[in-house]
Design a protein around this motif. Sequence first.
Motif, PDB file in Angstrom:
ATOM      1  N   ALA A  85       0.679  -1.182  -0.140  1.00 37.57           N
ATOM      2  CA  ALA A  85      -0.090   0.188   0.071  1.00 37.57           C
ATOM      3  C   ALA A  85       0.480   0.958   0.063  1.00 37.57           C
ATOM      4  CB  ALA A  85      -0.837  -0.206   1.130  1.00 37.57           C
ATOM      5  N   PRO A  86       1.781   1.352   0.862  1.00 42.58           N
ATOM      6  CA  PRO A  86       2.361   2.479  -0.044  1.00 42.58           C
ATOM      7  C   PRO A  86       3.035   2.697  -1.285  1.00 42.58           C
ATOM      8  CG  PRO A  86       4.080   1.519   2.837  1.00 42.58           C
ATOM      9  CD  PRO A  86       2.622   0.618   1.770  1.00 42.58           C
ATOM     10  N   LEU A  87       3.240   2.352  -1.921  1.00 45.21           N
ATOM     11  CA  LEU A  87       3.629   2.788  -2.554  1.00 45.21           C
ATOM     12  C   LEU A  87       2.241   2.848  -3.972  1.00 45.21           C
ATOM     13  CD1 LEU A  87       5.285  -1.333  -4.191  1.00 45.21           C
ATOM     14  CD2 LEU A  87       6.033   0.307  -3.451  1.00 45.21           C
ATOM     15  N   GLU A  88       2.877   3.790  -5.472  1.00 52.80           N
ATOM     16  CA  GLU A  88       1.845   4.702  -5.611  1.00 52.80           C
ATOM     17  C   GLU A  88       0.276   3.658  -6.048  1.00 52.80           C
ATOM     18  OE1 GLU A  88       3.409   6.495  -9.467  1.00 52.80           O
ATOM     19  OE2 GLU A  88       4.208   5.137  -9.946  1.00 52.80           O
ATOM     20  N   VAL A  89      -0.510   3.697  -6.672  1.00 52.29           N
ATOM     21  CA  VAL A  89      -1.383   2.880  -6.379  1.00 52.29           C
ATOM     22  C   VAL A  89      -1.317   1.590  -7.498  1.00 52.29           C
ATOM     23  CG1 VAL A  89      -3.492   4.103  -7.821  1.00 52.29           C
ATOM     24  CG2 VAL A  89      -4.565   2.509  -6.009  1.00 52.29           C
ATOM     25  N   ALA A  95       2.527  -5.242  -8.504  1.00 55.97           N
ATOM     26  CA  ALA A  95       3.239  -6.041  -7.868  1.00 55.97           C
ATOM     27  C   ALA A  95       2.487  -7.075  -7.543  1.00 55.97           C
ATOM     28  CB  ALA A  95       3.649  -4.986  -6.719  1.00 55.97           C
ATOM     29  N   GLY A  96       0.772  -6.819  -6.455  1.00 51.93           N
ATOM     30  CA  GLY A  96       0.244  -7.465  -6.777  1.00 51.93           C
ATOM     31  C   GLY A  96      -0.298  -8.567  -7.137  1.00 51.93           C
ATOM     32  N   MET A  97      -0.813  -8.172  -8.671  1.00 50.70           N
ATOM     33  CA  MET A  97      -1.264  -9.303  -9.398  1.00 50.70           C
ATOM     34  C   MET A  97      -0.018 -10.425 -10.539  1.00 50.70           C
ATOM     35  SD  MET A  97      -3.727  -6.992 -12.548  1.00 50.70           S
ATOM     36  CE  MET A  97      -3.235  -8.055 -13.519  1.00 50.70           C
ATOM     37  N   ALA A  98       1.448  -9.571  -9.642  1.00 53.00           N
ATOM     38  CA  ALA A  98       2.507 -10.163  -9.932  1.00 53.00           C
ATOM     39  C   ALA A  98       2.396 -11.900  -9.295  1.00 53.00           C
ATOM     40  CB  ALA A  98       3.850  -9.619  -9.133  1.00 53.00           C
ATOM     41  N   THR A 120      -8.007  -2.229  -6.572  1.00 49.72           N
ATOM     42  CA  THR A 120      -6.951  -1.442  -6.667  1.00 49.72           C
ATOM     43  C   THR A 120      -8.529  -0.495  -5.647  1.00 49.72           C
ATOM     44  OG1 THR A 120      -7.488  -1.239  -8.994  1.00 49.72           O
ATOM     45  CG2 THR A 120      -8.090   0.646  -8.403  1.00 49.72           C
ATOM     46  N   PRO A 121      -9.870  -1.333  -5.429  1.00 48.86           N
ATOM     47  CA  PRO A 121     -10.183  -1.008  -4.484  1.00 48.86           C
ATOM     48  C   PRO A 121      -9.961  -1.136  -2.909  1.00 48.86           C
ATOM     49  CG  PRO A 121     -11.998  -1.830  -5.999  1.00 48.86           C
ATOM     50  CD  PRO A 121     -10.470  -2.141  -6.439  1.00 48.86           C
ATOM     51  N   ALA A 122      -9.563  -2.175  -3.209  1.00 49.13           N
ATOM     52  CA  ALA A 122      -8.656  -2.613  -1.806  1.00 49.13           C
ATOM     53  C   ALA A 122      -7.733  -2.019  -1.487  1.00 49.13           C
ATOM     54  CB  ALA A 122      -8.486  -4.092  -1.291  1.00 49.13           C
ATOM     55  N   LEU A 123      -6.694  -1.584  -2.616  1.00 44.11           N
ATOM     56  CA  LEU A 123      -5.479  -0.985  -2.404  1.00 44.11           C
ATOM     57  C   LEU A 123      -6.205   0.869  -1.409  1.00 44.11           C
ATOM     58  CD1 LEU A 123      -3.926  -2.129  -5.079  1.00 44.11           C
ATOM     59  CD2 LEU A 123      -2.450  -1.663  -2.684  1.00 44.11           C
ATOM     60  N   LEU A 124      -7.512   1.621  -2.849  1.00 42.35           N
ATOM     61  CA  LEU A 124      -7.454   2.863  -1.824  1.00 42.35           C
ATOM     62  C   LEU A 124      -7.642   2.442  -1.072  1.00 42.35           C
ATOM     63  CD1 LEU A 124      -9.314   3.780  -5.715  1.00 42.35           C
ATOM     64  CD2 LEU A 124      -7.601   4.589  -4.955  1.00 42.35           C
ATOM     65  N   ARG A 125      -8.894   2.458  -0.015  1.00 35.88           N
ATOM     66  CA  ARG A 125      -8.765   1.954   1.231  1.00 35.88           C
ATOM     67  C   ARG A 125      -8.223   2.065   1.924  1.00 35.88           C
ATOM     68  NH1 ARG A 125     -14.218   0.853   1.746  1.00 35.88           N
ATOM     69  NH2 ARG A 125     -14.285  -0.050   4.109  1.00 35.88           N
ATOM     70  N   LEU A 126      -7.223   1.168   1.670  1.00 33.83           N
ATOM     71  CA  LEU A 126      -6.115   0.877   2.924  1.00 33.83           C
ATOM     72  C   LEU A 126      -5.360   1.800   2.618  1.00 33.83           C
ATOM     73  CD1 LEU A 126      -4.574  -3.009   1.643  1.00 33.83           C
ATOM     74  CD2 LEU A 126      -5.432  -2.209   3.606  1.00 33.83           C
TER      75      LEU A 126
END
Length: 362
Positions: A85-89, A95-98, A120-126
């Motif tokens: 999550a600290p990375l740009e979204v 990275a998650g898809m990898a 994408t929604p999960a990262l934005l919420r985090l």
Amino acid sequence: MANGLDDVVAAETSLSDVDGLGGHLTIRGHALAQLAGRWSFVQVVRLLLDGFFENLPDDAELAARLGEARVDVFDRVVPALPLLAPLEVYSAMRAGMALLPDGETLTDALRLIAAPAVLTPALLRLRRGEQPVAPYGKADHAADMLRMLNDESVSPELAKPLDTYLVTVCDHGLNASTFATRVVASTQAGLTSSVLAGLGALKGPLHGGAPGPVIEMLDAIAAHGDAAGWLRNEIAQGRRIMGFGHRIYRVRDPRADVLKAVVRKLGGDGETGRRLAFAETIEQTALEVLRIAKPQRSLQTNVEFYTALVLEAAGFPPDAFSNVFAAGRVAGWVAHAREQQTTGRLIRPQSRYVGPVPDLVA
């Protein structure tokens, strides 16, 4: 040699055809206008994948399997997202898809198609300090993406514009990200590796990274107060007017017309309606300024302009626009990867050396 490979045919494809002179986009025999707003994203996914996987299920079963894939991606990848999550979204999503398996089955393909809509929604919420919301596998794909973003049910009227957007951007000829996908697929590296190549290319500001700056442009013009003056100054400074002009289209981008119709349905008397009315005014001003400043070029509205407006109205921040673009385009990447693997060969072009020549010792 064509600079930038202009006019070089690098692949034969049955997936899409971009007519830059006529302003037409054909996807597997259907004009874009016949699909967008009429076919669901899942139906278009099936259209793109048809012939590349054995025993491809019907629309209803494919929708169910895509829902299962969203749940699978959530269970596999979301536990690792706090570290990303600290990375740009966009980089965090990539990275998650990898982390997904690098297989070649329909299940692997559907996981990849599901992943941007889940991550994408999960990262934005985090980033907002909120917990990710698990997908509801029985929901429509676009509606589930919005539900995961806001943790509330979504009406079909709100989900339809996003679904139409995903259809509109699902495939578009041999663009940079699709070509990158096919190059990696030609090595038989696997679907995940191929899609990751597409994701890397889509990030660039000359490709999928362009819609976000449209919002910055609109905000800057609103603050400045003189649209024509602001636009003329940008052109004088040699800067690009975001949302106008296209590498292939010499007339209006047909995807812009589709999304403009979507935007008009989103409008109303509230803030969204005022924002969209302002954007339409800016569009007309920009077209006139560009016509006068660059009479030798046909710089028409492209898909980026109305992409920005649709995604802003849907509740996505500008730095996540490329993520949502990827949520639609990944269907095309998967189809192109499979097509390359089944009908093509290793892509290995030649280069022309123009560097210094070593002295030859007698």
